[in-house]
Design an enzyme around this catalytic site. Sequence first.
Site, mmCIF file in Angstrom:
data_model
loop_
_atom_site.group_PDB
_atom_site.id
_atom_site.type_symbol
_atom_site.label_atom_id
_atom_site.label_comp_id
_atom_site.label_asym_id
_atom_site.label_seq_id
_atom_site.Cartn_x
_atom_site.Cartn_y
_atom_site.Cartn_z
ATOM 1 N N GLU A 1 0.821 -1.208 0.000
ATOM 2 C CA GLU A 1 0.000 0.000 0.000
ATOM 3 C C GLU A 1 0.851 1.252 0.000
ATOM 4 O O GLU A 1 1.930 1.280 0.585
ATOM 5 C CB GLU A 1 -0.813 0.053 1.293
ATOM 6 C CG GLU A 1 -1.699 -1.115 1.494
ATOM 7 C CD GLU A 1 -2.341 -1.083 2.868
ATOM 8 O OE1 GLU A 1 -3.164 -1.952 3.125
ATOM 9 O OE2 GLU A 1 -2.013 -0.192 3.665
ATOM 10 N N CYS B 1 3.135 8.427 0.947
ATOM 11 C CA CYS B 1 3.507 7.585 2.088
ATOM 12 C C CYS B 1 3.846 6.211 1.507
ATOM 13 O O CYS B 1 3.003 5.558 0.894
ATOM 14 C CB CYS B 1 2.342 7.510 3.059
ATOM 15 S SG CYS B 1 2.657 6.425 4.448
ATOM 16 N N CYS C 1 5.332 -6.926 8.084
ATOM 17 C CA CYS C 1 6.275 -6.336 9.040
ATOM 18 C C CYS C 1 6.466 -7.346 10.161
ATOM 19 O O CYS C 1 5.561 -8.097 10.476
ATOM 20 C CB CYS C 1 5.672 -5.045 9.600
ATOM 21 S SG CYS C 1 6.752 -4.145 10.748
ATOM 22 N N CYS D 1 3.683 -4.654 16.476
ATOM 23 C CA CYS D 1 3.011 -3.657 17.317
ATOM 24 C C CYS D 1 1.528 -4.029 17.423
ATOM 25 O O CYS D 1 0.890 -4.352 16.418
ATOM 26 C CB CYS D 1 3.163 -2.251 16.731
ATOM 27 S SG CYS D 1 4.888 -1.722 16.600
ATOM 28 N N CYS E 1 -1.330 -2.195 15.217
ATOM 29 C CA CYS E 1 -1.036 -1.933 13.807
ATOM 30 C C CYS E 1 -1.506 -3.077 12.921
ATOM 31 O O CYS E 1 -1.275 -4.252 13.234
ATOM 32 C CB CYS E 1 0.470 -1.728 13.631
ATOM 33 S SG CYS E 1 0.968 -1.431 11.932
ATOM 34 N N SER F 1 10.307 6.918 9.209
ATOM 35 C CA SER F 1 9.693 6.649 10.517
ATOM 36 C C SER F 1 10.121 5.271 11.009
ATOM 37 O O SER F 1 10.051 4.290 10.267
ATOM 38 C CB SER F 1 8.169 6.715 10.389
ATOM 39 O OG SER F 1 7.554 6.449 11.632
ATOM 40 N N LEU G 1 6.856 6.776 19.442
ATOM 41 C CA LEU G 1 7.065 6.741 20.898
ATOM 42 C C LEU G 1 5.896 6.005 21.572
ATOM 43 O O LEU G 1 6.088 4.995 22.217
ATOM 44 C CB LEU G 1 7.195 8.179 21.420
ATOM 45 C CG LEU G 1 7.489 8.343 22.903
ATOM 46 C CD1 LEU G 1 8.805 7.695 23.298
ATOM 47 C CD2 LEU G 1 7.478 9.829 23.284
ATOM 48 N N HIS G 2 4.727 6.537 21.462
ATOM 49 C CA HIS G 2 3.466 5.940 21.915
ATOM 50 C C HIS G 2 3.335 5.743 23.419
ATOM 51 O O HIS G 2 2.228 5.496 23.900
ATOM 52 C CB HIS G 2 3.161 4.624 21.196
ATOM 53 C CG HIS G 2 3.094 4.750 19.697
ATOM 54 N ND1 HIS G 2 2.668 5.898 19.046
ATOM 55 C CD2 HIS G 2 3.431 3.878 18.702
ATOM 56 C CE1 HIS G 2 2.727 5.714 17.742
ATOM 57 N NE2 HIS G 2 3.203 4.516 17.500
ATOM 58 N N ASN H 1 -6.082 5.020 14.747
ATOM 59 C CA ASN H 1 -6.981 4.448 13.746
ATOM 60 C C ASN H 1 -7.320 3.055 14.250
ATOM 61 O O ASN H 1 -6.488 2.147 14.141
ATOM 62 C CB ASN H 1 -6.228 4.309 12.416
ATOM 63 C CG ASN H 1 -6.823 5.170 11.337
ATOM 64 O OD1 ASN H 1 -8.039 5.290 11.215
ATOM 65 N ND2 ASN H 1 -5.951 5.759 10.545
ATOM 66 N N CYS I 1 -1.941 1.665 8.692
ATOM 67 C CA CYS I 1 -1.031 0.762 7.987
ATOM 68 C C CYS I 1 -1.638 -0.605 7.770
ATOM 69 O O CYS I 1 -2.108 -1.234 8.689
ATOM 70 C CB CYS I 1 0.232 0.555 8.809
ATOM 71 S SG CYS I 1 1.038 2.068 9.184
HETATM 72 N N1 SAH Z 1 7.542 0.912 11.247
HETATM 73 C C1 SAH Z 1 7.629 2.342 11.260
HETATM 74 C C2 SAH Z 1 6.863 3.023 10.142
HETATM 75 C C3 SAH Z 1 5.499 2.521 9.770
HETATM 76 S S1 SAH Z 1 4.141 2.915 10.793
HETATM 77 C C4 SAH Z 1 7.215 2.888 12.602
HETATM 78 O O1 SAH Z 1 6.832 2.113 13.463
HETATM 79 O O2 SAH Z 1 7.350 4.086 12.832
HETATM 80 C C5 SAH Z 1 3.910 4.653 10.707
HETATM 81 C C6 SAH Z 1 3.272 5.214 11.983
HETATM 82 O O3 SAH Z 1 1.896 4.813 12.096
HETATM 83 C C7 SAH Z 1 3.968 4.746 13.251
HETATM 84 O O4 SAH Z 1 4.081 5.813 14.161
HETATM 85 C C8 SAH Z 1 2.985 3.699 13.766
HETATM 86 O O5 SAH Z 1 3.155 3.459 15.141
HETATM 87 C C9 SAH Z 1 1.665 4.335 13.403
HETATM 88 N N2 SAH Z 1 0.516 3.432 13.407
HETATM 89 C C10 SAH Z 1 0.468 2.133 13.085
HETATM 90 N N3 SAH Z 1 -0.788 1.663 13.219
HETATM 91 C C11 SAH Z 1 -1.544 2.706 13.606
HETATM 92 C C12 SAH Z 1 -2.929 2.856 13.918
HETATM 93 N N4 SAH Z 1 -3.758 1.838 13.842
HETATM 94 N N5 SAH Z 1 -3.348 4.094 14.292
HETATM 95 C C13 SAH Z 1 -2.502 5.127 14.365
HETATM 96 N N6 SAH Z 1 -1.194 5.039 14.089
HETATM 97 C C14 SAH Z 1 -0.712 3.839 13.728
#
Ligand code: SAH
Length: 356
Positions: A98, A111, A118, A122, A125, A199, A223-224, A298, A341
Amino acid sequence: MLGISDGKQDILDLTLREAEEFFEGLGEPRYRARQVFRWAYARRQADFAAMSDLPAWLRERLTETAFVGTLRAVAQKSSRDGRTTKFLFGLADGEAVESVLMRHDYGYTACVSSQVGCRMACGFCASTRGGLVRNLRTGEMVGQVTGINALLPAEHRVSRAVLMGSGEPLDNYESCVKFIRVVNEPLGLNIGMRHITLSTCGIVPGILRLAREGLQITLSVSLHSPTDAVRRSLMPVAGKYPVREVVRACREYGDATGRRVTFEYALIEGVNDSDSDAREVARLLNGGLFHVNIIPLNPVRGTPYRRSPPRRVKEFYVLLENMGIAVTVRREFGIGVDAACGQLRRRSARGGADGM
Ligand code: SAH
């Protein structure tokens, strides 16, 4: 050779200098590389047969030995306001990735995905739910941008690229650094270093290695949460790299490049959105050349995570701002286009099981 697929050379895998070497290898003058670059990038032409300033025999020879890997969309979906379009691009081996086009007032941003799937796992995600399928070649990342350009009217072009699609860029390090160099080529996509963002979920050795590349790109780190315990519950990678080490690496990145590092913070109700979380974030980032970007989560079906209500997002923002942290809230791009994502890929039959 670089970027071989089915024994052929993907032109999009090459910097201009490498393309010159490729033509030298064919016994051709180096300027052929500039001609082909102009066709592939400025004229958005992927078919050598149409490259009319090349001799006919060379066009034939190129068709046998090389290709321009501009990707073709197999599905696309636009937001209601028309500013965001998500593409599912087909790859030569039947996989799909995507990419998202965001039409900002200041220009068009792509993007870009760096991997099929991956392996970072996480919990919030969608991209990681089927694990890692494979890394993308540089040309397959560049091909997402040229694939978007090919669908735009000639007066529009992608002028910014963010490696924020599916995949972990620092887990596919060489191809991603090469991507940055290729999209930066003035005769190619001509995207300025300062208009490129990478990122990462926080792979410390990768951040330190990137700091030494001397690239003027923006580093963005997911960071989260300011605490290791909560970060570990959301992002397994946090078990390997404690948050303090991640921030220390980001300070080094800032010192080496002079660039401000962005921290992405997806607000999740009851998980990382308390007043004390905000205070800890401020303490952790105190005094650095940093910026926090709050993302409303999201929600992905099958995960327990919900987005914080808008009032909480506002309060969290104000708390950080009052503690002297540079902070923004990401505009809601992509709601309604499965832009979290991996969401579109998981919906399509081509991408396998539907986890949505
Ligand atoms: N692997 C890299 C880049 C891809 S994700 C990373 O972790 O940064 C890009 C961003 O989207 C990251 O900050 C990730 O944590 C965030 N992300 C992934 N799933 C998400 C979701 N469901 N809602 C909001 N942000 C999300």
